[in-house]
Scaffold this motif. Structure first.
Motif, PDB file in Angstrom:
ATOM      1  N   THR A   1      22.919  22.779 -17.735  1.00 18.22           N
ATOM      2  CA  THR A   1      21.638  22.169 -18.100  1.00 18.22           C
ATOM      3  C   THR A   1      21.580  20.700 -17.699  1.00 18.22           C
ATOM      4  N   LYS A   2      22.661  19.965 -17.973  1.00 18.63           N
ATOM      5  CA  LYS A   2      22.673  18.530 -17.677  1.00 18.63           C
ATOM      6  C   LYS A   2      22.722  18.258 -16.174  1.00 18.63           C
ATOM      7  N   VAL A   3      23.561  18.992 -15.460  1.00 18.03           N
ATOM      8  CA  VAL A   3      23.659  18.775 -14.014  1.00 18.03           C
ATOM      9  C   VAL A   3      22.342  19.137 -13.340  1.00 18.03           C
TER      10      VAL A   3
ATOM     11  N   MET B   1      20.023   9.061 -16.065  1.00 16.90           N
ATOM     12  CA  MET B   1      19.891   9.735 -14.775  1.00 16.90           C
ATOM     13  C   MET B   1      19.405  11.170 -14.917  1.00 16.90           C
ATOM     14  N   LEU B   2      19.413  11.714 -16.135  1.00 13.65           N
ATOM     15  CA  LEU B   2      18.882  13.050 -16.366  1.00 13.65           C
ATOM     16  C   LEU B   2      17.361  13.043 -16.502  1.00 13.65           C
TER      17      LEU B   2
ATOM     18  N   MET C   1      28.010  11.839 -11.558  1.00 15.18           N
ATOM     19  CA  MET C   1      27.818  13.266 -11.772  1.00 15.18           C
ATOM     20  C   MET C   1      29.100  13.916 -12.283  1.00 15.18           C
ATOM     21  N   ASP C   2      30.236  13.438 -11.816  1.00 17.28           N
ATOM     22  CA  ASP C   2      31.514  14.013 -12.243  1.00 17.28           C
ATOM     23  C   ASP C   2      31.694  13.948 -13.757  1.00 17.28           C
ATOM     24  N   VAL C   3      31.143  12.904 -14.385  1.00 11.96           N
ATOM     25  CA  VAL C   3      31.268  12.780 -15.832  1.00 11.96           C
ATOM     26  C   VAL C   3      30.617  13.969 -16.536  1.00 11.96           C
TER      27      VAL C   3
END
Length: 254
Positions: free
Chosen positions: A154-156, A116-117, A135-137
């Motif tokens: 960065t990931k979010v 998903m990134l 997303m919570d992960v």
């Protein structure tokens, strides 16, 4: 009466992994999905169906991120939303989801292995992107919720950029989450995004947040947001205190 005195009593199954950091480990999810048929994070569909129906129309093309072994896509399909693509990073989850959907004859639903990134889809191809707990992960072990670690940021940000890219010009991103608006707002209101930032709360015990971001509807005031319902008071039910959701929530930003 204890277990030794009652031969029918079964020892209570441990909830979740031994450490919440496991949620960030792809191998953990592969092993879990190999042995688990179904788990529904953040309540099942019946608790937010009215919100889905208010924002997703039959005929919409829908992308689900981090499908795992959830029944969300099946419930959407039953409600007439049939153009669905499910993705997950776990090859095990993808294979088992394909088998389950084929067995139930939901042949139109596509299931793909994807990150998903960095979504492997062309620009502006979905009416709706939805995620529930995925997303919570990314916020597990993120440090100070007011100033999360650079790795988390960065990931979010990569995830949101990927979602924004694949949404059609008037598309909607729905994020169902534990994360509270004051911690999510800085990410959603990044100047690179053109969407609005709204939310609705649901749930009888936990505060669950149903975020709606409409592409091309960004307010002129980036701090402006719209909450459709007052937040309920926290009154945790016994089953919620014992659920994996509770343990997970205590280890992400609130």
């Amino acid at each position: 009466m204890d277990t030794d005195q009652n031969p029918e009593a079964k020892p209570k199954k441990a909830v979740g992994p031994s450490s919440t950091s496991a949620y960030r480990d792809p191998q953990y999810w592969d092993e879990r999905f190999s042995n688990e048929e179904h788990y529904e994070w953040l309540k099942d569909y019946s608790h937010f169906r009215h919100l889905i129906q208010a924002h997703i129309k039959p005929g919409s093309s829908v992308l689900e991120l981090g499908c795992g072994n959830s029944q969300l896509s099946e419930e959407l399909y039953k409600d007439g939303i049939t153009e669905i693509t499910c993705t997950d990073l776990s090859a095990v989850a993808v294979e088992k989801m394909r088998e389950r959907l084929l067995y139930k004859e939901y042949k139109e639903i596509k299931v793909l292995e994807a990150d998903m990134l960095d979504l492997p889809f062309s620009n502006e191809c979905f009416d709706v992107v939805i995620e529930k707990g995925s997303m919570d992960v990314l916020f597990v072990d993120s440090g100070d919720p007011w100033n999360p670690r650079p790795e988390t940021v960065t990931k979010v940000t990569a995830m949101l950029k990927s979602v924004h890219r694949v949404l059609k010009p008037d598309g909607i991103f729905i994020s169902i989450s534990f994360g509270q608006p004051h911690f999510r707002r800085p990410f959603f209101n990044d100047p690179k995004f053109t969407w609005s930032f709204e939310w609705i709360t649901f749930g009888d015990g936990f505060h669950y947040f149903f975020y709606i971001s409409r592409k091309g509807r960004r307010s002129s005031d980036c701090e402006e947001s719209c909450e459709k319902h007052d937040q309920p008071s926290i009154n945790l039910l016994h089953e919620e205190l014992e659920s994996e959701d509770y343990i997970f929530r205590m280890n992400i930003d609130l």
